[in-house]
Design a protein around this motif. Structure first.
Motif, mmCIF file in Angstrom:
data_model
loop_
_atom_site.group_PDB
_atom_site.id
_atom_site.type_symbol
_atom_site.label_atom_id
_atom_site.label_comp_id
_atom_site.label_asym_id
_atom_site.label_seq_id
_atom_site.Cartn_x
_atom_site.Cartn_y
_atom_site.Cartn_z
ATOM 1 N N ARG A 58 56.659 34.530 26.341
ATOM 2 C CA ARG A 58 57.022 33.268 25.664
ATOM 3 C C ARG A 58 55.828 32.639 24.939
ATOM 4 N N SER A 59 54.643 32.780 25.531
ATOM 5 C CA SER A 59 53.452 32.152 24.954
ATOM 6 C C SER A 59 52.807 33.010 23.869
ATOM 7 N N GLY A 60 53.273 34.258 23.719
ATOM 8 C CA GLY A 60 52.701 35.121 22.688
ATOM 9 C C GLY A 60 51.563 36.001 23.167
ATOM 10 N N ARG A 61 51.199 35.913 24.459
ATOM 11 C CA ARG A 61 50.161 36.817 24.980
ATOM 12 C C ARG A 61 50.690 38.251 25.025
ATOM 13 N N LEU A 62 52.009 38.375 25.210
ATOM 14 C CA LEU A 62 52.688 39.673 25.093
ATOM 15 C C LEU A 62 53.745 39.532 24.017
ATOM 16 N N ASN A 63 53.913 40.566 23.218
ATOM 17 C CA ASN A 63 54.878 40.525 22.122
ATOM 18 C C ASN A 63 55.978 41.557 22.323
ATOM 19 N N PRO A 64 57.164 41.295 21.730
ATOM 20 C CA PRO A 64 58.227 42.311 21.809
ATOM 21 C C PRO A 64 57.704 43.657 21.318
ATOM 22 N N GLY A 65 57.997 44.703 22.081
ATOM 23 C CA GLY A 65 57.518 46.034 21.729
ATOM 24 C C GLY A 65 56.223 46.419 22.417
ATOM 25 N N ASP A 66 55.508 45.431 22.968
ATOM 26 C CA ASP A 66 54.268 45.749 23.675
ATOM 27 C C ASP A 66 54.569 46.574 24.921
ATOM 28 N N LYS A 67 53.671 47.501 25.213
ATOM 29 C CA LYS A 67 53.797 48.313 26.428
ATOM 30 C C LYS A 67 53.066 47.608 27.563
ATOM 31 N N LEU A 68 53.747 47.498 28.709
ATOM 32 C CA LEU A 68 53.097 46.898 29.869
ATOM 33 C C LEU A 68 52.109 47.897 30.479
ATOM 34 N N PRO A 69 51.105 47.384 31.185
ATOM 35 C CA PRO A 69 50.174 48.291 31.861
ATOM 36 C C PRO A 69 50.908 49.144 32.903
ATOM 37 N N SER A 70 50.252 50.178 33.376
ATOM 38 C CA SER A 70 50.848 51.052 34.385
ATOM 39 C C SER A 70 51.050 50.287 35.692
ATOM 40 N N ILE A 71 51.890 50.836 36.554
ATOM 41 C CA ILE A 71 52.112 50.219 37.862
ATOM 42 C C ILE A 71 50.775 50.077 38.601
ATOM 43 N N ALA A 72 49.952 51.109 38.552
ATOM 44 C CA ALA A 72 48.649 51.057 39.233
ATOM 45 C C ALA A 72 47.778 49.925 38.683
ATOM 46 N N GLN A 73 47.778 49.759 37.361
ATOM 47 C CA GLN A 73 46.981 48.688 36.749
ATOM 48 C C GLN A 73 47.527 47.313 37.141
ATOM 49 N N LEU A 74 48.851 47.181 37.170
ATOM 50 C CA LEU A 74 49.447 45.896 37.561
ATOM 51 C C LEU A 74 49.180 45.596 39.034
ATOM 52 N N CYS A 75 49.219 46.621 39.878
ATOM 53 C CA CYS A 75 48.895 46.441 41.301
ATOM 54 C C CYS A 75 47.487 45.878 41.454
ATOM 55 N N GLU A 76 46.564 46.457 40.708
ATOM 56 C CA GLU A 76 45.172 46.025 40.786
ATOM 57 C C GLU A 76 45.019 44.602 40.239
ATOM 58 N N HIS A 77 45.653 44.322 39.123
ATOM 59 C CA HIS A 77 45.547 43.010 38.481
ATOM 60 C C HIS A 77 46.098 41.896 39.371
ATOM 61 N N TYR A 78 47.269 42.133 39.962
ATOM 62 C CA TYR A 78 47.926 41.100 40.764
ATOM 63 C C TYR A 78 47.620 41.209 42.256
ATOM 64 N N LYS A 79 46.849 42.234 42.656
ATOM 65 C CA LYS A 79 46.477 42.441 44.061
ATOM 66 C C LYS A 79 47.706 42.573 44.961
ATOM 67 N N VAL A 80 48.650 43.429 44.529
ATOM 68 C CA VAL A 80 49.865 43.688 45.307
ATOM 69 C C VAL A 80 50.098 45.198 45.367
ATOM 70 N N GLY A 81 51.060 45.614 46.172
ATOM 71 C CA GLY A 81 51.393 47.024 46.295
ATOM 72 C C GLY A 81 52.375 47.484 45.229
ATOM 73 N N ALA A 82 52.518 48.796 45.114
ATOM 74 C CA ALA A 82 53.402 49.382 44.104
ATOM 75 C C ALA A 82 54.856 48.958 44.302
ATOM 76 N N SER A 83 55.276 48.783 45.553
ATOM 77 C CA SER A 83 56.675 48.389 45.794
ATOM 78 C C SER A 83 56.961 47.002 45.209
ATOM 79 N N THR A 84 55.962 46.124 45.225
ATOM 80 C CA THR A 84 56.135 44.787 44.635
ATOM 81 C C THR A 84 56.315 44.902 43.129
ATOM 82 N N ILE A 85 55.502 45.737 42.483
ATOM 83 C CA ILE A 85 55.617 45.919 41.033
ATOM 84 C C ILE A 85 56.958 46.570 40.703
ATOM 85 N N GLN A 86 57.429 47.480 41.540
ATOM 86 C CA GLN A 86 58.760 48.072 41.322
ATOM 87 C C GLN A 86 59.826 46.975 41.343
ATOM 88 N N GLN A 87 59.712 46.026 42.276
ATOM 89 C CA GLN A 87 60.664 44.907 42.346
ATOM 90 C C GLN A 87 60.575 44.049 41.084
#
Length: 79
Positions: free
Chosen positions: A19-48
């Motif tokens: 919504r704020s424009g930091r991510l745009n339509p069509g942008d690829k999200l980081p990998s599950i592993a990268q998101l786990c590291e960024h948010y300090k959570v496990g892969a199952s949380t990112i799957q949810q």
């Protein structure tokens, strides 16, 4: 007040980033592993997170290609 579960908090954060424009339509999200590291959570949380965002039509998952942000105008209007 009870704290929000990690997957809801991260879902909201990603939606806010779009919504704020930091991510745009069509942008690829980081990998599950990268998101786990960024948010300090496990892969199952990112799957949810992905399951929730896909249900709300915030992301499209493409096997072997990645996860991509959709246009906020097409999102389902659910809380």
């Amino acid at each position: 007040m009870p704290s929000m579960s990690d997957y809801l908090r991260i879902s909201h954060e990603i939606m806010d980033d779009v919504r704020s424009g930091r991510l745009n339509p069509g942008d690829k999200l980081p990998s599950i592993a990268q998101l786990c590291e960024h948010y300090k959570v496990g892969a199952s949380t990112i799957q949810q997170v992905y399951i929730r965002l896909e249900a709300l039509e915030v992301i499209d998952r493409h096997q072997g290609k990645g996860v991509f942000v959709t246009d906020p105008a097409t999102w389902m209007r659910k809380p």
